[in-house]
Every structure is written in C-alpha cells, then in structure tokens.
Design a protein around this motif. Structure first.
Motif, PDB file in Angstrom:
ATOM      1  N   ARG A  23      70.031 -17.337  17.450  1.00  0.00           N
ATOM      2  CA  ARG A  23      69.808 -17.753  18.836  1.00  0.00           C
ATOM      3  C   ARG A  23      70.604 -16.977  19.878  1.00  0.00           C
ATOM      4  O   ARG A  23      70.285 -17.035  21.056  1.00  0.00           O
ATOM      5  N   ILE A  24      71.637 -16.255  19.481  1.00  0.00           N
ATOM      6  CA  ILE A  24      72.539 -15.629  20.453  1.00  0.00           C
ATOM      7  C   ILE A  24      72.425 -14.109  20.345  1.00  0.00           C
ATOM      8  O   ILE A  24      72.483 -13.546  19.245  1.00  0.00           O
ATOM      9  N   THR A  25      72.269 -13.470  21.494  1.00  0.00           N
ATOM     10  CA  THR A  25      72.233 -12.016  21.575  1.00  0.00           C
ATOM     11  C   THR A  25      73.253 -11.554  22.606  1.00  0.00           C
ATOM     12  O   THR A  25      73.294 -12.078  23.725  1.00  0.00           O
ATOM     13  N   HIS A  26      74.081 -10.592  22.236  1.00  0.00           N
ATOM     14  CA  HIS A  26      75.082 -10.027  23.132  1.00  0.00           C
ATOM     15  C   HIS A  26      74.633  -8.640  23.583  1.00  0.00           C
ATOM     16  O   HIS A  26      74.066  -7.869  22.801  1.00  0.00           O
ATOM     17  N   ARG A  27      74.891  -8.336  24.864  1.00  0.00           N
ATOM     18  CA  ARG A  27      74.705  -6.980  25.378  1.00  0.00           C
ATOM     19  C   ARG A  27      75.982  -6.582  26.108  1.00  0.00           C
ATOM     20  O   ARG A  27      76.388  -7.227  27.075  1.00  0.00           O
ATOM     21  N   ILE A  28      76.623  -5.527  25.627  1.00  0.00           N
ATOM     22  CA  ILE A  28      77.827  -4.998  26.253  1.00  0.00           C
ATOM     23  C   ILE A  28      77.497  -3.607  26.774  1.00  0.00           C
ATOM     24  O   ILE A  28      77.055  -2.729  26.019  1.00  0.00           O
ATOM     25  N   TRP A  29      77.709  -3.420  28.078  1.00  0.00           N
ATOM     26  CA  TRP A  29      77.374  -2.155  28.729  1.00  0.00           C
ATOM     27  C   TRP A  29      78.626  -1.625  29.417  1.00  0.00           C
ATOM     28  O   TRP A  29      79.256  -2.332  30.208  1.00  0.00           O
ATOM     29  N   VAL A  30      79.007  -0.378  29.102  1.00  0.00           N
ATOM     30  CA  VAL A  30      80.228   0.226  29.648  1.00  0.00           C
ATOM     31  C   VAL A  30      79.858   1.579  30.254  1.00  0.00           C
ATOM     32  O   VAL A  30      79.843   2.599  29.549  1.00  0.00           O
ATOM     33  N   PRO A  31      79.539   1.634  31.557  1.00  0.00           N
ATOM     34  CA  PRO A  31      79.342   2.919  32.226  1.00  0.00           C
ATOM     35  C   PRO A  31      80.647   3.433  32.818  1.00  0.00           C
ATOM     36  O   PRO A  31      81.469   2.660  33.310  1.00  0.00           O
ATOM     37  N   ILE A  32      80.843   4.747  32.757  1.00  0.00           N
ATOM     38  CA  ILE A  32      82.023   5.385  33.330  1.00  0.00           C
ATOM     39  C   ILE A  32      81.547   6.524  34.232  1.00  0.00           C
ATOM     40  O   ILE A  32      80.776   7.388  33.792  1.00  0.00           O
ATOM     41  N   ASP A  33      81.998   6.525  35.489  1.00  0.00           N
ATOM     42  CA  ASP A  33      81.629   7.569  36.442  1.00  0.00           C
ATOM     43  C   ASP A  33      82.819   8.490  36.688  1.00  0.00           C
ATOM     44  O   ASP A  33      83.908   8.025  37.030  1.00  0.00           O
ATOM     45  N   ILE A  34      82.607   9.785  36.519  1.00  0.00           N
ATOM     46  CA  ILE A  34      83.589  10.792  36.898  1.00  0.00           C
ATOM     47  C   ILE A  34      82.934  11.641  37.982  1.00  0.00           C
ATOM     48  O   ILE A  34      81.977  12.374  37.718  1.00  0.00           O
ATOM     49  N   VAL A  35      83.432  11.520  39.209  1.00  0.00           N
ATOM     50  CA  VAL A  35      82.782  12.103  40.377  1.00  0.00           C
ATOM     51  C   VAL A  35      83.654  13.206  40.954  1.00  0.00           C
ATOM     52  O   VAL A  35      84.851  13.015  41.165  1.00  0.00           O
ATOM     53  N   THR A  36      83.061  14.368  41.192  1.00  0.00           N
ATOM     54  CA  THR A  36      83.723  15.451  41.902  1.00  0.00           C
ATOM     55  C   THR A  36      83.031  15.603  43.244  1.00  0.00           C
ATOM     56  O   THR A  36      81.841  15.897  43.295  1.00  0.00           O
ATOM     57  N   SER A  37      83.763  15.365  44.357  1.00  0.00           N
ATOM     58  CA  SER A  37      83.157  15.445  45.680  1.00  0.00           C
ATOM     59  C   SER A  37      84.235  15.402  46.742  1.00  0.00           C
ATOM     60  O   SER A  37      85.388  15.074  46.482  1.00  0.00           O
ATOM     61  N   ALA A  38      83.846  15.700  47.974  1.00  0.00           N
ATOM     62  CA  ALA A  38      84.695  15.435  49.125  1.00  0.00           C
ATOM     63  C   ALA A  38      84.478  13.974  49.486  1.00  0.00           C
ATOM     64  O   ALA A  38      83.440  13.596  49.992  1.00  0.00           O
ATOM     65  N   SER A  39      85.433  13.131  49.196  1.00  0.00           N
ATOM     66  CA  SER A  39      85.202  11.691  49.280  1.00  0.00           C
ATOM     67  C   SER A  39      86.442  10.996  49.777  1.00  0.00           C
ATOM     68  O   SER A  39      87.446  11.595  50.128  1.00  0.00           O
ATOM     69  N   ASN A  55      93.419  16.718  51.286  1.00  0.00           N
ATOM     70  CA  ASN A  55      93.165  17.026  49.884  1.00  0.00           C
ATOM     71  C   ASN A  55      91.821  16.482  49.418  1.00  0.00           C
ATOM     72  O   ASN A  55      91.729  15.768  48.434  1.00  0.00           O
ATOM     73  N   ALA A  56      90.746  16.838  50.149  1.00  0.00           N
ATOM     74  CA  ALA A  56      89.412  16.420  49.729  1.00  0.00           C
ATOM     75  C   ALA A  56      88.957  17.225  48.518  1.00  0.00           C
ATOM     76  O   ALA A  56      89.655  18.093  48.012  1.00  0.00           O
ATOM     77  N   SER A  57      87.732  16.958  48.067  1.00  0.00           N
ATOM     78  CA  SER A  57      87.100  17.660  46.951  1.00  0.00           C
ATOM     79  C   SER A  57      87.904  17.503  45.666  1.00  0.00           C
ATOM     80  O   SER A  57      88.157  18.456  44.944  1.00  0.00           O
ATOM     81  N   GLN A  58      88.341  16.307  45.385  1.00  0.00           N
ATOM     82  CA  GLN A  58      89.014  16.028  44.131  1.00  0.00           C
ATOM     83  C   GLN A  58      88.121  15.165  43.252  1.00  0.00           C
ATOM     84  O   GLN A  58      86.951  14.985  43.512  1.00  0.00           O
ATOM     85  N   HIS A  59      88.725  14.624  42.197  1.00  0.00           N
ATOM     86  CA  HIS A  59      87.975  13.785  41.274  1.00  0.00           C
ATOM     87  C   HIS A  59      88.215  12.313  41.577  1.00  0.00           C
ATOM     88  O   HIS A  59      89.277  11.920  42.035  1.00  0.00           O
ATOM     89  N   ASN A  60      87.193  11.526  41.303  1.00  0.00           N
ATOM     90  CA  ASN A  60      87.310  10.073  41.391  1.00  0.00           C
ATOM     91  C   ASN A  60      86.748   9.489  40.095  1.00  0.00           C
ATOM     92  O   ASN A  60      85.649   9.858  39.666  1.00  0.00           O
ATOM     93  N   GLU A  61      87.506   8.614  39.481  1.00  0.00           N
ATOM     94  CA  GLU A  61      87.057   8.013  38.225  1.00  0.00           C
ATOM     95  C   GLU A  61      86.817   6.521  38.439  1.00  0.00           C
ATOM     96  O   GLU A  61      87.585   5.850  39.136  1.00  0.00           O
ATOM     97  N   ALA A  62      85.766   6.002  37.842  1.00  0.00           N
ATOM     98  CA  ALA A  62      85.441   4.584  37.942  1.00  0.00           C
ATOM     99  C   ALA A  62      84.814   4.137  36.637  1.00  0.00           C
ATOM    100  O   ALA A  62      84.152   4.921  35.948  1.00  0.00           O
ATOM    101  N   GLY A  63      85.015   2.872  36.295  1.00  0.00           N
ATOM    102  CA  GLY A  63      84.443   2.332  35.066  1.00  0.00           C
ATOM    103  C   GLY A  63      84.132   0.860  35.206  1.00  0.00           C
ATOM    104  O   GLY A  63      84.717   0.154  36.034  1.00  0.00           O
ATOM    105  N   SER A  64      83.189   0.405  34.400  1.00  0.00           N
ATOM    106  CA  SER A  64      82.781  -1.003  34.418  1.00  0.00           C
ATOM    107  C   SER A  64      82.606  -1.510  33.004  1.00  0.00           C
ATOM    108  O   SER A  64      82.342  -0.739  32.071  1.00  0.00           O
TER     109      SER A  64
END
Length: 327
Positions: A23-39, A55-64
């Motif tokens: 009766r039970i179904t699990h869904r685990i989703w782990v996206p990771i964003d590595i962004v290079t931009s002027a941000s 110091n623009a145009s660096q990396h930004n990391e994000a995860g869920s």
C-alpha cells in the motif's frame, strides 16, 4: 557596460521510487543545481564597504530534497503526503503538503484535493549590497483537480488552485527609476492572492505520436490577468528515437503599480519586467534516444533548443542537454 549574459546550469538529479508493502510507495527526489552566471551571488553577505562589490560571474550551488509518500487506503483512494527542503547560499525554503485522490467509474474519473504550504527565509540587502538581516515569505495553496479518460487514446484534466502569499514578496534589491533622475528600492504589497485554472488534453495519434494541448488562466489581486496557450507534438521514430516540437504563447496585463518612472511619494512601485504588460512566445524542439544497457535498464539522452522572446525587449536562446539512467 554589462558583462556576459550566458548562464550554465549543471543539474544532477537522483530519483528513487520504492514500494513498502502493498500500500505504501515512496518517492525521493534530490535535484542539485550548480549555476555559473552573473547573479546575486556577487553580493557579499559580510561586506561593509559597497565599493568592494565587484565579484560577479561566480558559481552558485543549490540543492533540494523532496520526499513523497503515497498510501493506497482503498483500491480507489490514494492519500499522499509531501515534504521538502531547499538550501541555497542566501536562501532556505521548507514545504509540506497532502492530497487525497478518489477514483470513480473504474478509475476513468479521478478527483484530487490538495493543500501545500511553504516557508522561505532569505537574506535582505539594501541597494548598496549591505546585508540587513533575514526576510521571510509564506505561501499556502489549496487545489482541486479532475482527470477524465474520454477514450482509449484521449485523456483530459482540469485543475484550479488558489494561493495566498504573505511577507517579503520581492528579492529586496530590485530598483525603480524615480522622478528626478534617481533610483530607489521597489515597494511591493505584503500579501498576494493568486488564482490559477489549468486545462490539459493528451491525444494519441495513429502514427505513433502524441499531441498535447495546454491552457492556463491566471489572475491575482495585483491586477495581473494572464492567458497561456501551449501545444506539443511528440513523434516516435522507431522504438528508441523520438522528436518533439512545441509552441507557447503567453499574454498578461501588468501589475497596477508597475512603472518605469515612479512618484517618490507613491506607496507601491516596481519596475520588474516580469510584472509589466507583455506578450511572450516560445518555440521548442527536442530530440531523444533510449539505449538499452547490456545487463539491465536503459540509458536516456536528449537535447533541446528553445527560442524565447517577448515584447518588452527580452529574448533568450536556451540549449538543454540531459541524460538519465533508468533501471
């Protein structure tokens, strides 16, 4: 002058679906964003001298991490619980939600009721880039959806959602041109009530293709009214190869307080181009291939191109490459 507007995103994802009993179904989703931009990554949260900010145009990391648990209460009733967390350099977000789906007429009709709540914490900055503490925003959504099988080759669904947002609804560093030749920060309401109606149809075609249609009606109490139309055609070229084309048109009115030259004494103001009156169009093409692995599973590859353009002088060319291992 402005630097490069190129944006590169590397997004590895992990998705796990696992059954726990009957009766039970699990869904685990782990996206990771590595962004290079002027941000906004260029803003130093510890800076005291605004002249240092360069110091623009660096990396930004994000995860869920997104965890969904579906419980089959009866052969026709599903109860789903969802929770998630998103972590970024100057941003934290948590969400929790639940939904109930009830099938009718041998599951040809499915009715779903859902609620979803999220809380965002992010750094507040002034126009000199100096950190001013923490800003908060909450969003609470209720929705109802109906899915109907019309024939062995046709399925339609319609949904309605209402969302109440409150707190800091901007990013805290957007600027607005002010009468007299200066600029100042934007001023937004602290609440926003949003309505959205969506209708979709998917039609299988005799020549091993699928045609999909989409319409969305959106309105909110900021005086924005929007219509979005989209069509997609997916064509299989044999068992392993497919191509797809799509077109989307979006039109909207602007927020009541949108301006390109604000009254310095006005209570609300924004110059955000996303909140302006606009029409936009998007044309997409996609090519995908599935390659069976020698032992088990499938390797999937696809590449896509999108040309996006709109009436208030924004255009973008988006190239996407992705791969997945299915097993």
């Amino acid at each position: 002058g402005p630097g490069s507007e190129r944006l590169m995103v590397f997004e590895p994802q992990l998705e796990v679906r696992a059954r726990q009993g009957d009766r039970i179904t699990h869904r685990i989703w782990v996206p990771i964003d590595i962004v290079t931009s002027a941000s906004a990554n260029a803003i130093d949260r510890n800076v005291t001298d605004p002249d240092v900010i360069s110091n623009a145009s660096q990396h930004n990391e994000a995860g869920s991490i997104d965890w969904t648990v579906q419980y089959k209460a009866t052969p026709t009733t599903d109860v789903t619980f969802r929770s998630g967390v998103h972590l970024e350099e100057e941003f934290r977000s948590w969400l929790v939600g639940a939904s109930v789906s009830q099938g009718f007429f041998e599951q040809n009709t499915v009715l779903t009721l859902g609620v979803l709540s999220s809380l965002d914490w992010f750094d507040r900055f002034d126009l000199d880039g100096v950190r001013q503490g923490i800003a908060r925003r909450s969003s609470n959504t209720g929705s109802v959806a109906l899915t109907q099988i019309l024939s062995p080759t046709t399925i339609v669904d319609a949904s309605y959602g209402i969302t109440l947002q409150s707190g800091e609804l901007g990013n805290t560093w957007n600027i607005v041109p002010i009468q007299g030749g200066t600029v100042d920060r934007e001023l937004l309401p602290t609440t926003r009530l949003r309505h959205s109606f969506v209708a979709r149809i998917a039609q299988a075609l005799p020549w091993n293709a699928v045609l999909k249609g989409y319409y969305r009606l959106y309105s909110d109490d900021w005086s924005i009214l929007a219509h979005t139309f989209e069509a997609q055609l997916l064509q299989h070229l044999g068992k392993r190869l497919y191509v797809g084309v799509g077109y989307r048109h979006h039109t909207q009115t602007g927020a009541a307080f949108y301006t390109t030259l604000a009254d310095p004494n006005g209570p609300l103001r924004t110059a955000d181009s996303d909140l302006a009156p606009l029409d936009s169009d998007s044309i997409t093409g996609r090519l995908g291939i599935d390659v069976p692995r020698r032992n088990e599973g499938t390797l999937h590859f696809d590449v896509a191109y999108e040309r996006y353009f709109r009436t208030n002088d924004l255009a973008a060319n988006v190239v996407t490459c992705s791969t997945a291992i299915l097993f």
